[in-house]
Design a protein around this motif. Structure first.
Motif, PDB file in Angstrom:
ATOM      1  N   ALA B  57       0.844  -1.193   0.000  1.00  0.00           N
ATOM      2  CA  ALA B  57       0.000   0.000   0.000  1.00  0.00           C
ATOM      3  C   ALA B  57       0.882   1.248   0.000  1.00  0.00           C
ATOM      4  O   ALA B  57       1.494   1.578   1.007  1.00  0.00           O
ATOM      5  N   TRP B  58       0.983   1.904  -1.142  1.00  0.00           N
ATOM      6  CA  TRP B  58       1.814   3.107  -1.261  1.00  0.00           C
ATOM      7  C   TRP B  58       0.891   4.267  -1.574  1.00  0.00           C
ATOM      8  O   TRP B  58       0.393   4.402  -2.695  1.00  0.00           O
ATOM      9  N   ASP B  59       0.632   5.097  -0.583  1.00  0.00           N
ATOM     10  CA  ASP B  59      -0.236   6.248  -0.795  1.00  0.00           C
ATOM     11  C   ASP B  59       0.259   7.376   0.104  1.00  0.00           C
ATOM     12  O   ASP B  59      -0.213   7.540   1.231  1.00  0.00           O
ATOM     13  N   PRO B  60       1.238   8.143  -0.377  1.00  0.00           N
ATOM     14  CA  PRO B  60       1.893   9.148   0.475  1.00  0.00           C
ATOM     15  C   PRO B  60       0.904  10.136   1.103  1.00  0.00           C
ATOM     16  O   PRO B  60       1.111  10.570   2.232  1.00  0.00           O
ATOM     17  N   SER B  61      -0.188  10.474   0.400  1.00  0.00           N
ATOM     18  CA  SER B  61      -1.097  11.475   0.969  1.00  0.00           C
ATOM     19  C   SER B  61      -1.819  10.913   2.186  1.00  0.00           C
ATOM     20  O   SER B  61      -2.200  11.653   3.086  1.00  0.00           O
ATOM     21  N   ALA B  62      -2.000   9.573   2.233  1.00  0.00           N
ATOM     22  CA  ALA B  62      -2.633   8.947   3.394  1.00  0.00           C
ATOM     23  C   ALA B  62      -1.596   8.354   4.345  1.00  0.00           C
ATOM     24  O   ALA B  62      -1.935   7.551   5.219  1.00  0.00           O
ATOM     25  N   LYS B  63      -0.312   8.717   4.139  1.00  0.00           N
ATOM     26  CA  LYS B  63       0.780   8.243   5.002  1.00  0.00           C
ATOM     27  C   LYS B  63       0.965   6.738   4.962  1.00  0.00           C
ATOM     28  O   LYS B  63       1.310   6.115   5.965  1.00  0.00           O
ATOM     29  N   HIS B  64       0.668   6.130   3.827  1.00  0.00           N
ATOM     30  CA  HIS B  64       0.962   4.717   3.665  1.00  0.00           C
ATOM     31  C   HIS B  64       2.225   4.567   2.833  1.00  0.00           C
ATOM     32  O   HIS B  64       2.270   5.004   1.684  1.00  0.00           O
ATOM     33  N   PHE B  65       3.278   3.977   3.446  1.00  0.00           N
ATOM     34  CA  PHE B  65       4.543   3.846   2.728  1.00  0.00           C
ATOM     35  C   PHE B  65       4.981   2.393   2.649  1.00  0.00           C
ATOM     36  O   PHE B  65       5.982   1.999   3.216  1.00  0.00           O
ATOM     37  N   GLY B  66       4.185   1.562   1.984  1.00  0.00           N
ATOM     38  CA  GLY B  66       4.573   0.167   1.781  1.00  0.00           C
ATOM     39  C   GLY B  66       5.270   0.030   0.430  1.00  0.00           C
ATOM     40  O   GLY B  66       4.679   0.302  -0.601  1.00  0.00           O
ATOM     41  N   ALA B  67       6.550  -0.364   0.472  1.00  0.00           N
ATOM     42  CA  ALA B  67       7.345  -0.350  -0.758  1.00  0.00           C
ATOM     43  C   ALA B  67       7.429  -1.714  -1.422  1.00  0.00           C
ATOM     44  O   ALA B  67       8.240  -1.909  -2.321  1.00  0.00           O
ATOM     45  N   LEU B  68       6.595  -2.661  -0.977  1.00  0.00           N
ATOM     46  CA  LEU B  68       6.730  -4.028  -1.490  1.00  0.00           C
ATOM     47  C   LEU B  68       6.595  -4.101  -3.015  1.00  0.00           C
ATOM     48  O   LEU B  68       7.347  -4.805  -3.678  1.00  0.00           O
ATOM     49  N   SER B  69       5.645  -3.315  -3.568  1.00  0.00           N
ATOM     50  CA  SER B  69       5.454  -3.427  -5.020  1.00  0.00           C
ATOM     51  C   SER B  69       6.693  -2.933  -5.772  1.00  0.00           C
ATOM     52  O   SER B  69       7.021  -3.466  -6.832  1.00  0.00           O
ATOM     53  N   PHE B  70       7.408  -1.933  -5.207  1.00  0.00           N
ATOM     54  CA  PHE B  70       8.621  -1.450  -5.870  1.00  0.00           C
ATOM     55  C   PHE B  70       9.744  -2.480  -5.762  1.00  0.00           C
ATOM     56  O   PHE B  70      10.485  -2.715  -6.711  1.00  0.00           O
ATOM     57  N   ILE B  71       9.866  -3.072  -4.561  1.00  0.00           N
ATOM     58  CA  ILE B  71      10.924  -4.076  -4.367  1.00  0.00           C
ATOM     59  C   ILE B  71      10.680  -5.264  -5.286  1.00  0.00           C
ATOM     60  O   ILE B  71      11.576  -5.728  -5.991  1.00  0.00           O
ATOM     61  N   MET B  72       9.411  -5.733  -5.327  1.00  0.00           N
ATOM     62  CA  MET B  72       9.093  -6.858  -6.207  1.00  0.00           C
ATOM     63  C   MET B  72       9.303  -6.469  -7.668  1.00  0.00           C
ATOM     64  O   MET B  72       9.813  -7.267  -8.465  1.00  0.00           O
ATOM     65  N   GLY B  73       8.911  -5.248  -8.017  1.00  0.00           N
ATOM     66  CA  GLY B  73       9.095  -4.783  -9.398  1.00  0.00           C
ATOM     67  C   GLY B  73      10.558  -4.810  -9.794  1.00  0.00           C
ATOM     68  O   GLY B  73      10.915  -5.264 -10.887  1.00  0.00           O
ATOM     69  N   SER B  74      11.431  -4.333  -8.892  1.00  0.00           N
ATOM     70  CA  SER B  74      12.870  -4.330  -9.186  1.00  0.00           C
ATOM     71  C   SER B  74      13.392  -5.751  -9.333  1.00  0.00           C
ATOM     72  O   SER B  74      14.118  -6.053 -10.285  1.00  0.00           O
ATOM     73  N   LEU B  75      13.024  -6.626  -8.380  1.00  0.00           N
ATOM     74  CA  LEU B  75      13.535  -7.997  -8.433  1.00  0.00           C
ATOM     75  C   LEU B  75      13.017  -8.727  -9.670  1.00  0.00           C
ATOM     76  O   LEU B  75      13.774  -9.379 -10.389  1.00  0.00           O
ATOM     77  N   LEU B  76      11.719  -8.558  -9.940  1.00  0.00           N
ATOM     78  CA  LEU B  76      11.116  -9.265 -11.067  1.00  0.00           C
ATOM     79  C   LEU B  76      11.740  -8.807 -12.385  1.00  0.00           C
ATOM     80  O   LEU B  76      12.146  -9.635 -13.212  1.00  0.00           O
ATOM     81  N   SER B  77      11.844  -7.487 -12.587  1.00  0.00           N
ATOM     82  CA  SER B  77      12.374  -7.023 -13.872  1.00  0.00           C
ATOM     83  C   SER B  77      13.833  -7.437 -14.025  1.00  0.00           C
ATOM     84  O   SER B  77      14.282  -7.769 -15.121  1.00  0.00           O
ATOM     85  N   THR B  78      14.590  -7.462 -12.900  1.00  0.00           N
ATOM     86  CA  THR B  78      15.985  -7.890 -12.975  1.00  0.00           C
ATOM     87  C   THR B  78      16.083  -9.362 -13.339  1.00  0.00           C
ATOM     88  O   THR B  78      16.855  -9.744 -14.222  1.00  0.00           O
ATOM     89  N   LEU B  79      15.267 -10.197 -12.676  1.00  0.00           N
ATOM     90  CA  LEU B  79      15.353 -11.636 -12.938  1.00  0.00           C
ATOM     91  C   LEU B  79      14.958 -11.967 -14.378  1.00  0.00           C
ATOM     92  O   LEU B  79      15.617 -12.753 -15.051  1.00  0.00           O
ATOM     93  N   VAL B  80      13.872 -11.352 -14.861  1.00  0.00           N
ATOM     94  CA  VAL B  80      13.454 -11.624 -16.235  1.00  0.00           C
ATOM     95  C   VAL B  80      14.532 -11.142 -17.213  1.00  0.00           C
ATOM     96  O   VAL B  80      14.876 -11.836 -18.177  1.00  0.00           O
ATOM     97  N   ALA B  81      15.105  -9.967 -16.938  1.00  0.00           N
ATOM     98  CA  ALA B  81      16.152  -9.445 -17.827  1.00  0.00           C
ATOM     99  C   ALA B  81      17.350 -10.389 -17.851  1.00  0.00           C
ATOM    100  O   ALA B  81      17.904 -10.671 -18.919  1.00  0.00           O
ATOM    101  N   VAL B  82      17.748 -10.897 -16.675  1.00  0.00           N
ATOM    102  CA  VAL B  82      18.892 -11.807 -16.628  1.00  0.00           C
ATOM    103  C   VAL B  82      18.548 -13.124 -17.316  1.00  0.00           C
ATOM    104  O   VAL B  82      19.368 -13.707 -18.035  1.00  0.00           O
ATOM    105  N   ALA B  83      17.297 -13.587 -17.147  1.00  0.00           N
ATOM    106  CA  ALA B  83      16.891 -14.843 -17.786  1.00  0.00           C
ATOM    107  C   ALA B  83      16.938 -14.726 -19.302  1.00  0.00           C
ATOM    108  O   ALA B  83      17.232 -15.692 -20.003  1.00  0.00           O
ATOM    109  N   ILE B  84      16.658 -13.536 -19.840  1.00  0.00           N
ATOM    110  CA  ILE B  84      16.707 -13.362 -21.297  1.00  0.00           C
ATOM    111  C   ILE B  84      18.128 -13.006 -21.742  1.00  0.00           C
ATOM    112  O   ILE B  84      18.619 -13.490 -22.756  1.00  0.00           O
ATOM    113  N   GLY B  85      18.787 -12.159 -20.973  1.00  0.00           N
ATOM    114  CA  GLY B  85      20.083 -11.640 -21.397  1.00  0.00           C
ATOM    115  C   GLY B  85      21.218 -12.638 -21.262  1.00  0.00           C
ATOM    116  O   GLY B  85      22.158 -12.609 -22.056  1.00  0.00           O
ATOM    117  N   THR B  86      21.142 -13.552 -20.255  1.00  0.00           N
ATOM    118  CA  THR B  86      22.248 -14.487 -20.043  1.00  0.00           C
ATOM    119  C   THR B  86      22.441 -15.464 -21.208  1.00  0.00           C
ATOM    120  O   THR B  86      23.560 -15.590 -21.705  1.00  0.00           O
TER     121      THR B  86
END
Lengths: 284, 291
Positions: B57-86
């Motif tokens: 839940a990331w909603d700065p105006s309501a003071k919700h700072f859950g960064a899980l979707s960003f962390i997962m987004g970074s890990l997922l895009s990195t893993l898929v990129a490495v799976a294709i690029g390697t």
């Protein structure tokens, strides 16, 4: 037996396909960008002032900022990097300090550039009150250049034959005289190659500059004021695509893309190839 | 002062200057860790670590700072990129080291340098005008933005890293190893697959980890292609966000020192720790190869 032979042929074929794909993709990439962008380039576009709302703006200020900030950041990075490279190649013994320095250079090289940008924002923009400026951007860019330059300096110095150095020392020269007058000149082509490639990279860098040099330019064209806004070509391309309001933003973006591609072609071939030739025939 | 004494004095000064420049590298990396870390960790004054790392839940105006979707987004895009690029980078490396004739080698080396030199905004822009419309048209997606678009471009961006370092690793394998295998009757491909590649494994692992570090820290190309929507990605074809892309999008709107701003610095700190962790991992590989 025949099956292993077939595997052999298939593997060889697949590797040729991979190699060809890599080269063709690059050619297609560069070709497409130049094909789209080159027709947009003219003197007015390259050297003209940009416009916020109306079509027909140029990128003169951004082009100037790109090279001005590159020059400023290199002027700070090169002496420090050469000093550190000399230390690692000529003086360092295998002890804890050397280990820590090597690990630091490697780490610095892997820190994501957006993180370097935020660090620059804390130190230069906020703490030293530089604001989003050419100076703040250039100093942050130093952090990106340093690890690359240290590495090439050290590698280039290591290719200089030890006999050069021993001859100089045995003639009574001090270590410093030997390094400055014998080792560095022989390593120079390699160091210059590294500087050119690093400069090419710094010119296209974006993430590190958005929150240090900003997304604005000075009101005056070709303004050498280091406190003016320091938007570069690459940042301008990003800014246009994410928040640009001008109606011809795609055309400008194509033009910037072609300019950036032309710049790296110049840096990678026209400047570097003669140096590589010199490197091969000067040392060794 | 005599000439000799003066030269000796200069010699000492030079030495200290060189040491100081080298030590500056260590000072810089420590300052980066301290300043980014200090600013980021201030977040925990207002947000619990549990919320930051495990809530999406990331909603700065309501003071919700859950960064899980960003962390997962970074890990997922990195893993898929490495799976294709390697696979691509590694095939290119075997091609360059073992198959390509000399004239082609002389073309491929500078080609790799060019791949690295192309600015990441240009990669992002190409993805934006070519890849995203293709994905949208042919896969009938609403936008075309998402992890797949970002990862495909990332894969191309990290491929040269894998290629160049793996090529060096393959070339460093002693020729005698391959010759022994061929002499025992193994075919050329069996030799590469069962002898040369395993011998080069530490170098190849280094290449892959360095490529991951580059992918996780890549900002501009990803920001232009990921869709910039703070939601947990449940498919590779829906808009989401990563640590880097969200910092770029939001940092300009946040007052310095606010909880929102600090949360973005904490995200930068997570990136920093990830990339430093990868450097330590690489150290492990290279130590094992020496031993």
């Amino acid at each position: 037996m025949s099956r292993t032979k077939a595997y052999n042929a298939i593997a060889r074929g697949a590797l040729w396909v991979a190699g060809a794909f890599i080269l063709l993709l690059l050619a297609a990439f560069l070709g497409y960008m130049l094909y789209k962008g080159l027709p947009k380039l003219n003197l007015h576009f390259i050297f003209g002032k940009s416009s916020d709302l109306m079509a027909g703006g140029g990128v003169g200020a951004q082009l100037f900022n790109s090279f001005y900030m590159l020059f400023l950041s290199m002027a700070v990075s090169i002496p420090i990097a050469i000093g550190a490279g000399i230390y690692l190649a000529e003086y360092a013994r295998e002890n804890r300090l050397t280990y820590a320095i090597r690990l630091s250079v490697e780490s610095l090289a892997t820190v994501p550039s957006i993180v370097l940008g935020l660090f620059g924002m804390i130190i230069f923009v906020n703490w030293m009150h530089m604001g989003f400026s050419i100076l703040g951007g250039s100093l942050t860019l130093v952090l990106l250049n340093l690890p690359l330059l240290v590495r090439v300096t050290e590698e280039s110095i290591r290719t200089v034959p030890k006999s050069y150095e021993e001859a100089s020392l045995s003639l009574g020269a001090t270590k410093l005289q030997t390094v400055v007058k014998v080792v560095l000149p022989s390593a120079l082509p390699g160091i210059l190659t590294g500087i050119t490639l690093t400069a090419g990279r710094a010119l296209g860098e974006t993430a590190i500059l958005i929150f240090t040099a900003g997304t604005t330019v000075s009101r005056h064209l070709f303004d050498p004021d280091v406190m003016a806004g320091g938007e570069t070509l690459a940042v301008h391309l990003w800014y246009l695509m994410s928040a640009g309001l001008v109606p011809d933003r795609d055309a400008i973006a194509d033009g910037i893309g072609a300019l950036l591609i032309l710049t790296i072609l110049v840096f990678n071939f026209i400047l570097v190839l003669p140096l590589k030739y010199l490197q091969r025939h000067h040392v060794g | 002062m005599t000439e000799a004494a003066r030269q000796k004095f200069y010699d000492k000064c030079g030495r200290y200057l060189f040491i100081a420049s080298a030590c500056l590298m260590t000072i810089l990396i420590f300052s980066i860790i301290i300043f980014i870390g200090r600013q980021g960790l201030l977040t925990f004054g207002e947000v619990s670590p549990l919320e930051f790392f495990f809530s999406a839940a990331w909603d700065p105006s309501a003071k919700h700072f859950g960064a899980l979707s960003f962390i997962m987004g970074s890990l997922l895009s990195t893993l898929v990129a490495v799976a294709i690029g390697t696979p691509l980078g590694l095939s290119g490396a075997i091609f360059l080291a073992k198959v390509a004739p000399d004239w082609l080698k002389r073309i491929m080396r500078p080609a790799c340098d060019l791949y690295v030199a192309i600015p990441s905004v240009v990669y992002g822009y190409m993805g934006l005008i070519l890849l995203v419309p293709i994905l949208r048209e042919y896969l009938h997606l609403p936008t075309g933005f998402g992890v797949m678009a970002a990862s495909l471009v990332l894969a191309i961006m990290i491929m040269p890293t894998i290629l160049t370092i793996s090529t060096d690793a393959l070339n460093a394998v002693p020729k005698a190893l391959g010759e022994a295998s061929l002499a025992l009757g193994a075919t050329w491909w069996q030799t590469i697959w069962h002898v040369v590649l395993p011998a080069a494994r530490p170098g190849i692992m280094t290449a892959i980890v360095l490529a991951m570090a580059r992918a996780v820290g890549e900002t501009m190309a990803v920001q232009m292609l990921i869709g910039n929507t703070p939601q947990l990605a449940t498919s590779l074809f829906m808009p989401t966000a990563t640590l880097t892309s969200d910092i770029v999008v939001e940092m300009g709107n946040t007052p310095f020192g606010s909880a929102w701003g600090n949360a973005l610095f904490l995200m930068a700190f997570v990136l920093l720790i990830l990339s430093l962790g990868m450097i330590l991992l690489i150290r492990k590989f290279s130590q094992r190869s020496v031993a």
